[in-house]
Write a protein that holds these residues in place. Structure first.
Motif, mmCIF file in Angstrom:
data_model
loop_
_atom_site.group_PDB
_atom_site.id
_atom_site.type_symbol
_atom_site.label_atom_id
_atom_site.label_comp_id
_atom_site.label_asym_id
_atom_site.label_seq_id
_atom_site.Cartn_x
_atom_site.Cartn_y
_atom_site.Cartn_z
ATOM 1 N N SER A 96 38.466 -36.737 -6.205
ATOM 2 C CA SER A 96 37.325 -36.734 -5.290
ATOM 3 C C SER A 96 37.412 -35.617 -4.247
ATOM 4 O O SER A 96 36.375 -35.047 -3.870
ATOM 5 N N GLN A 100 34.949 -32.017 -4.244
ATOM 6 C CA GLN A 100 34.104 -32.203 -3.065
ATOM 7 C C GLN A 100 34.165 -31.000 -2.143
ATOM 8 O O GLN A 100 33.126 -30.472 -1.717
ATOM 9 N N PHE A 140 25.278 -46.539 -8.000
ATOM 10 C CA PHE A 140 26.110 -45.817 -8.957
ATOM 11 C C PHE A 140 26.717 -46.757 -9.992
ATOM 12 O O PHE A 140 26.978 -46.342 -11.124
ATOM 13 N N VAL A 151 23.842 -42.601 -17.054
ATOM 14 C CA VAL A 151 24.854 -41.594 -17.408
ATOM 15 C C VAL A 151 25.150 -41.639 -18.901
ATOM 16 O O VAL A 151 25.191 -40.594 -19.579
ATOM 17 N N TRP A 165 32.683 -47.240 -18.321
ATOM 18 C CA TRP A 165 33.111 -46.677 -17.054
ATOM 19 C C TRP A 165 33.857 -47.661 -16.173
ATOM 20 O O TRP A 165 34.485 -47.260 -15.197
ATOM 21 N N ILE A 174 37.011 -41.629 -12.448
ATOM 22 C CA ILE A 174 36.006 -40.565 -12.311
ATOM 23 C C ILE A 174 34.724 -41.123 -11.706
ATOM 24 O O ILE A 174 34.089 -40.481 -10.851
ATOM 25 N N ALA A 175 34.338 -42.324 -12.132
ATOM 26 C CA ALA A 175 33.112 -42.930 -11.592
ATOM 27 C C ALA A 175 33.241 -43.199 -10.096
ATOM 28 O O ALA A 175 32.334 -42.901 -9.317
ATOM 29 N N SER A 177 35.299 -41.707 -8.032
ATOM 30 C CA SER A 177 35.390 -40.408 -7.363
ATOM 31 C C SER A 177 34.021 -39.759 -7.227
ATOM 32 O O SER A 177 33.758 -39.059 -6.238
ATOM 33 N N THR A 178 33.148 -39.984 -8.205
ATOM 34 C CA THR A 178 31.800 -39.413 -8.132
ATOM 35 C C THR A 178 31.034 -39.956 -6.942
ATOM 36 O O THR A 178 30.282 -39.221 -6.279
ATOM 37 N N ILE A 181 32.360 -38.168 -3.905
ATOM 38 C CA ILE A 181 31.879 -36.780 -3.893
ATOM 39 C C ILE A 181 30.430 -36.734 -3.439
ATOM 40 O O ILE A 181 30.036 -35.889 -2.619
ATOM 41 N N TRP A 182 29.609 -37.631 -3.947
ATOM 42 C CA TRP A 182 28.185 -37.635 -3.585
ATOM 43 C C TRP A 182 27.992 -37.915 -2.107
ATOM 44 O O TRP A 182 27.107 -37.334 -1.467
ATOM 45 N N THR A 185 30.101 -34.613 0.213
ATOM 46 C CA THR A 185 29.972 -33.171 -0.014
ATOM 47 C C THR A 185 29.067 -32.519 1.023
ATOM 48 O O THR A 185 29.394 -31.474 1.595
#
Length: 315
Positions: A96, A100, A140, A151, A165, A174-175, A177-178, A181-182, A185
């Motif tokens: 993440s 990011q 998400f 997705v 996921w 990864i999910a 962390s996404t 990140i969203w 960022t």
């Protein structure tokens, strides 16, 4: 006849001395509210948590405390789920934090130039940060659904089969962390943008006259000028990744972080021990382990940055 000496008349305090006393005490009066609140809601809980971590305390009977010394810490070292949570915290933190900050740096570099709708774009980047963690994570979780998620639908258009996921170790990390990140960022991009605007414009003009493209200006002008800002965002993002809690908790809605604890972080593991299994003493020990881990990571980042600055100063 007996003569007595007249009583001494008290001299009035000079206005200069009173003004000097006020000017001396004024700074302490200004910072006193902060330190008072910090001592009540920061320092005292920290010390009391260290005290509780040395005892066996159950949530049902918090008044019955049994001395264990470092027994709670020893139990953590022998618990495989603690090491799983520690490993997950590190992997999710890397997955993440690195993308990011890279994306934030690129966005800030683009917004540093005169673009149409630049004010709207800056405001829009803060919307994910202003969104509730619960709302963002629930949305998400639907997007990463195995059967009806958007997705997997997009992946199916390019010939990739559905991904579970919430079950796979790497996929679930990864999910999660996404989501991080969203949310963060845009916030880091605005911090980088503020740092870029403090860089003298003459440096960019000189680089442009030498024929440097925007990306070359990023590597040779922007990055050297942003070094303190980058260090700040790395430290803050590292602390945030170590304390990650809301996203993994709400992604599937369980304290275990998945069926096989595949995305359970230290924060979620502490919550499970304290409010799931009612072991407050062990939860306090996890909190202090997390605190010491943050100190080590922040100290390592500061040491690396100091050595790098010394090497460049010696050139």
């Amino acid at each position: 006849m007996t003569l007595t000496a007249p009583a001494e008349i008290a001299k009035p305090r000079s206005p200069f001395a009173a003004r000097r006393l006020r000017s001396t005490l004024a700074p302490y009066a200004y910072v006193a509210p902060f330190f008072t609140l910090f001592a009540a809601f920061g320092l005292f809980p920290l010390i009391y948590t260290a005290f509780v971590s040395l005892y066996r305390v159950e949530l049902q009977t918090p008044g019955d405390m049994e001395w264990r010394g470092f027994g709670n810490y020893a139990a953590l070292l022998n618990d495989q789920y603690f090491w799983t949570a520690l490993r997950n915290t590190f992997t999710i933190g890397v997955l993440s934090t690195v993308p990011q900050l890279v994306m934030a740096l690129g966005l800030a570099h683009l917004l540093n130039y005169k673009l149409r709708g630049r004010t709207f774009l800056r405001t829009a980047m803060l919307l994910p940060y202003a969104t509730s963690v619960a709302a963002a994570t629930l949305v998400f979780a639907q997007l990463f659904g195995r059967d009806f998620g958007l997705v997997n639908y997009v992946l199916g258009l390019v010939g990739i089969g559905p991904v579970d996921w919430q079950t796979g170790t790497l996929a679930s990390q990864i999910a999660v962390s996404t989501i991080v990140i969203w949310r963060w960022t845009g916030y880091n991009a605005l911090i980088y943008l503020a740092g870029m605007q403090s860089i003298p414009s003459e440096l960019y003009e000189a680089a442009e006259m030498d024929g440097a493209s925007r990306w070359r200006q990023l590597f040779h002008v922007t990055l050297p000028g942003l070094r303190p800002t980058i260090l700040f965002t790395v430290v803050v993002s590292t602390i945030g990744a170590t304390q990650l809690f809301g996203e993994p908790l709400l992604f599937e809605g369980s304290m275990s972080g998945g069926i096989s604890h595949q995305y359970q972080t230290l924060g979620l593991y502490m919550y499970e021990q304290g409010w799931g299994f009612f072991h407050l003493g062990r939860a306090a020990a996890i909190a202090w382990v997390t605190f010491l881990l943050i100190l080590v990571l922040v100290g390592a980042n500061a040491l690396i940055a100091r050595r790098r600055s010394r090497k460049e100063a010696g050139r």
